[in-house]
Write a protein that holds these residues in place. Structure first.
Motif, PDB file in Angstrom:
ATOM      1  N   GLU A 102       0.821  -1.222   0.000  1.00 24.81           N
ATOM      2  CA  GLU A 102       0.000   0.000   0.000  1.00 24.81           C
ATOM      3  C   GLU A 102       0.853   1.269   0.000  1.00 24.81           C
ATOM      4  OE1 GLU A 102      -2.308  -0.355   3.549  1.00 24.81           O
ATOM      5  OE2 GLU A 102      -4.093  -1.120   2.478  1.00 24.81           O
ATOM      6  N   ARG A 103       2.074   1.147   0.523  1.00 24.79           N
ATOM      7  CA  ARG A 103       2.928   2.336   0.662  1.00 24.79           C
ATOM      8  C   ARG A 103       3.873   2.511  -0.511  1.00 24.79           C
ATOM      9  NH1 ARG A 103       4.097   0.917   6.989  1.00 24.79           N
ATOM     10  NH2 ARG A 103       1.969   1.314   7.675  1.00 24.79           N
ATOM     11  N   LEU A 104       3.786   1.617  -1.491  1.00 27.13           N
ATOM     12  CA  LEU A 104       4.639   1.719  -2.678  1.00 27.13           C
ATOM     13  C   LEU A 104       3.814   2.250  -3.848  1.00 27.13           C
ATOM     14  CD1 LEU A 104       6.427  -1.763  -2.405  1.00 27.13           C
ATOM     15  CD2 LEU A 104       7.544   0.462  -2.138  1.00 27.13           C
ATOM     16  N   THR A 105       4.437   3.086  -4.669  1.00 29.72           N
ATOM     17  CA  THR A 105       3.761   3.537  -5.894  1.00 29.72           C
ATOM     18  C   THR A 105       3.869   2.423  -6.941  1.00 29.72           C
ATOM     19  OG1 THR A 105       5.776   4.447  -6.861  1.00 29.72           O
ATOM     20  CG2 THR A 105       4.485   5.928  -5.433  1.00 29.72           C
ATOM     21  N   ASP A 106       3.083   2.521  -7.994  1.00 30.86           N
ATOM     22  CA  ASP A 106       3.156   1.530  -9.077  1.00 30.86           C
ATOM     23  C   ASP A 106       4.564   1.501  -9.669  1.00 30.86           C
ATOM     24  OD1 ASP A 106       0.495   1.177  -8.599  1.00 30.86           O
ATOM     25  OD2 ASP A 106      -0.202   1.870 -10.557  1.00 30.86           O
ATOM     26  N   GLU A 107       5.164   2.686  -9.816  1.00 34.81           N
ATOM     27  CA  GLU A 107       6.500   2.784 -10.387  1.00 34.81           C
ATOM     28  C   GLU A 107       7.531   2.095  -9.474  1.00 34.81           C
ATOM     29  OE1 GLU A 107       7.222   3.562 -13.285  1.00 34.81           O
ATOM     30  OE2 GLU A 107       9.410   3.825 -13.218  1.00 34.81           O
ATOM     31  N   GLU A 108       7.385   2.278  -8.168  1.00 33.39           N
ATOM     32  CA  GLU A 108       8.302   1.615  -7.226  1.00 33.39           C
ATOM     33  C   GLU A 108       8.135   0.094  -7.277  1.00 33.39           C
ATOM     34  OE1 GLU A 108       9.009   4.853  -3.657  1.00 33.39           O
ATOM     35  OE2 GLU A 108       7.070   3.852  -3.758  1.00 33.39           O
ATOM     36  N   ILE A 109       6.913  -0.356  -7.446  1.00 31.61           N
ATOM     37  CA  ILE A 109       6.667  -1.805  -7.548  1.00 31.61           C
ATOM     38  C   ILE A 109       7.333  -2.356  -8.809  1.00 31.61           C
ATOM     39  CG2 ILE A 109       4.851  -3.527  -8.024  1.00 31.61           C
ATOM     40  CD1 ILE A 109       3.096  -2.053  -5.971  1.00 31.61           C
ATOM     41  N   ARG A 110       7.213  -1.622  -9.917  1.00 34.82           N
ATOM     42  CA  ARG A 110       7.857  -2.074 -11.157  1.00 34.82           C
ATOM     43  C   ARG A 110       9.367  -2.145 -10.974  1.00 34.82           C
ATOM     44  NH1 ARG A 110       8.026  -0.499 -16.243  1.00 34.82           N
ATOM     45  NH2 ARG A 110       8.104   1.732 -15.780  1.00 34.82           N
ATOM     46  N   ALA A 111       9.905  -1.130 -10.287  1.00 38.89           N
ATOM     47  CA  ALA A 111      11.362  -1.060 -10.092  1.00 38.89           C
ATOM     48  C   ALA A 111      11.858  -2.208  -9.215  1.00 38.89           C
ATOM     49  CB  ALA A 111      11.733   0.298  -9.482  1.00 38.89           C
ATOM     50  N   VAL A 112      11.183  -2.439  -8.120  1.00 37.73           N
ATOM     51  CA  VAL A 112      11.670  -3.477  -7.199  1.00 37.73           C
ATOM     52  C   VAL A 112      11.516  -4.861  -7.843  1.00 37.73           C
ATOM     53  CG1 VAL A 112       9.609  -3.934  -5.745  1.00 37.73           C
ATOM     54  CG2 VAL A 112      11.884  -3.944  -4.721  1.00 37.73           C
ATOM     55  N   ALA A 113      10.469  -5.041  -8.652  1.00 36.64           N
ATOM     56  CA  ALA A 113      10.289  -6.324  -9.361  1.00 36.64           C
ATOM     57  C   ALA A 113      11.422  -6.545 -10.368  1.00 36.64           C
ATOM     58  CB  ALA A 113       8.938  -6.365 -10.074  1.00 36.64           C
ATOM     59  N   GLU A 114      11.853  -5.457 -11.001  1.00 35.51           N
ATOM     60  CA  GLU A 114      12.955  -5.541 -11.973  1.00 35.51           C
ATOM     61  C   GLU A 114      14.248  -5.946 -11.269  1.00 35.51           C
ATOM     62  OE1 GLU A 114      12.144  -5.063 -15.174  1.00 35.51           O
ATOM     63  OE2 GLU A 114      14.168  -5.462 -15.885  1.00 35.51           O
ATOM     64  N   TYR A 115      14.478  -5.356 -10.087  1.00 40.97           N
ATOM     65  CA  TYR A 115      15.687  -5.691  -9.335  1.00 40.97           C
ATOM     66  C   TYR A 115      15.661  -7.154  -8.879  1.00 40.97           C
ATOM     67  CZ  TYR A 115      19.320  -5.729  -5.808  1.00 40.97           C
ATOM     68  OH  TYR A 115      20.440  -6.063  -5.082  1.00 40.97           O
ATOM     69  N   ILE A 116      14.504  -7.590  -8.369  1.00 35.85           N
ATOM     70  CA  ILE A 116      14.350  -8.968  -7.870  1.00 35.85           C
ATOM     71  C   ILE A 116      14.644  -9.985  -8.970  1.00 35.85           C
ATOM     72  CG2 ILE A 116      12.516 -10.606  -7.210  1.00 35.85           C
ATOM     73  CD1 ILE A 116      11.408  -8.323  -5.376  1.00 35.85           C
ATOM     74  N   ALA A 117      14.219  -9.676 -10.207  1.00 36.94           N
ATOM     75  CA  ALA A 117      14.451 -10.605 -11.324  1.00 36.94           C
ATOM     76  C   ALA A 117      15.944 -10.890 -11.506  1.00 36.94           C
ATOM     77  CB  ALA A 117      13.864 -10.038 -12.615  1.00 36.94           C
ATOM     78  N   GLY A 118      16.784  -9.911 -11.167  1.00 34.50           N
ATOM     79  CA  GLY A 118      18.223 -10.068 -11.378  1.00 34.50           C
ATOM     80  C   GLY A 118      18.980 -10.644 -10.190  1.00 34.50           C
ATOM     81  N   LEU A 119      18.286 -10.890  -9.100  1.00 36.49           N
ATOM     82  CA  LEU A 119      18.989 -11.412  -7.914  1.00 36.49           C
ATOM     83  C   LEU A 119      19.326 -12.889  -8.099  1.00 36.49           C
ATOM     84  CD1 LEU A 119      17.050  -9.771  -4.947  1.00 36.49           C
ATOM     85  CD2 LEU A 119      19.428  -9.378  -5.591  1.00 36.49           C
TER      86      LEU A 119
END
Ligand code: HEC
Ligand code: HEC
Length: 190
Positions: A173-190
């Protein structure tokens, strides 16, 4: 003359029914080795067994609902959950693919440090620095972006409400849509 036992044809090892379920029914979406190739279907390979057990129990008991998974749940028996979870936990997770390195870098900051102003803790506090998770928290590393984004939006809307104490709902709830997209992109590379 009786055939000595040692000469009898060796019985073929019966295929394990739970493994057969995974490699026939579940593989259509998750692949036999748990490394799904369709971004909407989660990778299960190397996922924490405790988390997989909880999710399967939540699906079977209706606490987690999804129209794509639901038709297949009748084939999963409660007594098979432990073995299914162990099967996927033992598979070797393949790497994910970062499509947008700049976005991933923005995601790294959220993943590691959160957003103090918005009250978002760093994801690594629970999911671990490399996203491998542990006995209490799921592995996220290498997951498909589309799946991670969908789960965050579902936690936020309450469509997915099986997180204890609404923990992931409050974070998403505290993340914007853009932040969610960004963190998902980072997670894919872990
Ligand atoms: C037609 C495609 C399909 C089939 C077949 C399928 N699944 Fe799934 N599975 C999905 C989708 C889509 C999700 C994500 C559901 C959601 O968003 O809540 C999912 C989620 C899961 C999850 C939760 C993963 C996580 O990270 O939270 C587990 C565990 C799982 N499936 C196991 C199985 C097992 C075991 C079978 C075979 C009995 C199976 N699935 C068959 C599509 C499928
Ligand atoms: C305080 C601990 C905690 C923090 C911090 C946390 N999570 Fe979670 N997360 C959890 C737990 C617990 C679950 C499992 C919920 C359940 O049982 O379904 C989870 C589940 C998830 C899932 C679903 C995984 C799957 O395979 O379906 C995603 C995606 C996720 N978290 C992303 C994040 C992101 C991104 C952040 C940082 C912005 C974050 N989490 C921060 C505890 C945490």
């Amino acid at each position: 003359m009786a055939v000595p036992l040692a000469c009898a044809a060796p019985a073929l090892a019966a295929p394990d029914p739970v493994e057969t379920l995974a490699t026939t029914v579940c593989q259509a979406c998750h692949m036999s080795d748990g490394n799904s190739v369709v971004p909407q279907f989660p990778k299960l390979a190397g996922q924490q067994a405790t988390y997989l057990e909880k999710q399967l129990a939540d699906f079977l008991e209706g606490r987690r609902r999804n129209e794509v998974m639901e038709p297949f749940l009748s084939q999963v028996k409660a007594r098979d959950i432990k073995e299914l979870a162990a099967y996927y936990a033992a598979q070797v997770p393949g790497p994910g693919v970062v499509l947008d390195p700049e976005l991933a870098e923005a995601g790294r900051r959220i993943y590691e440090d959160g957003n103090e102003g918005a009250g978002v803790p760093g994801c690594e506090a629970c999911h671990q620095l490399q996203g491998e998770g542990n006995v209490r928290y799921p592995r996220l590393a290498g997951q498909h972006q589309a799946y991670t984004i969908q789960e965050m939006l579902d936690f936020r809307s309450g469509q997915r409400a099986n997180d204890k104490g609404g923990l992931m709902r409050r974070i998403s709830e505290r993340l914007t849509d853009e932040e969610i997209r960004a963190v998902a992109e980072y997670i894919a590379g872990l």
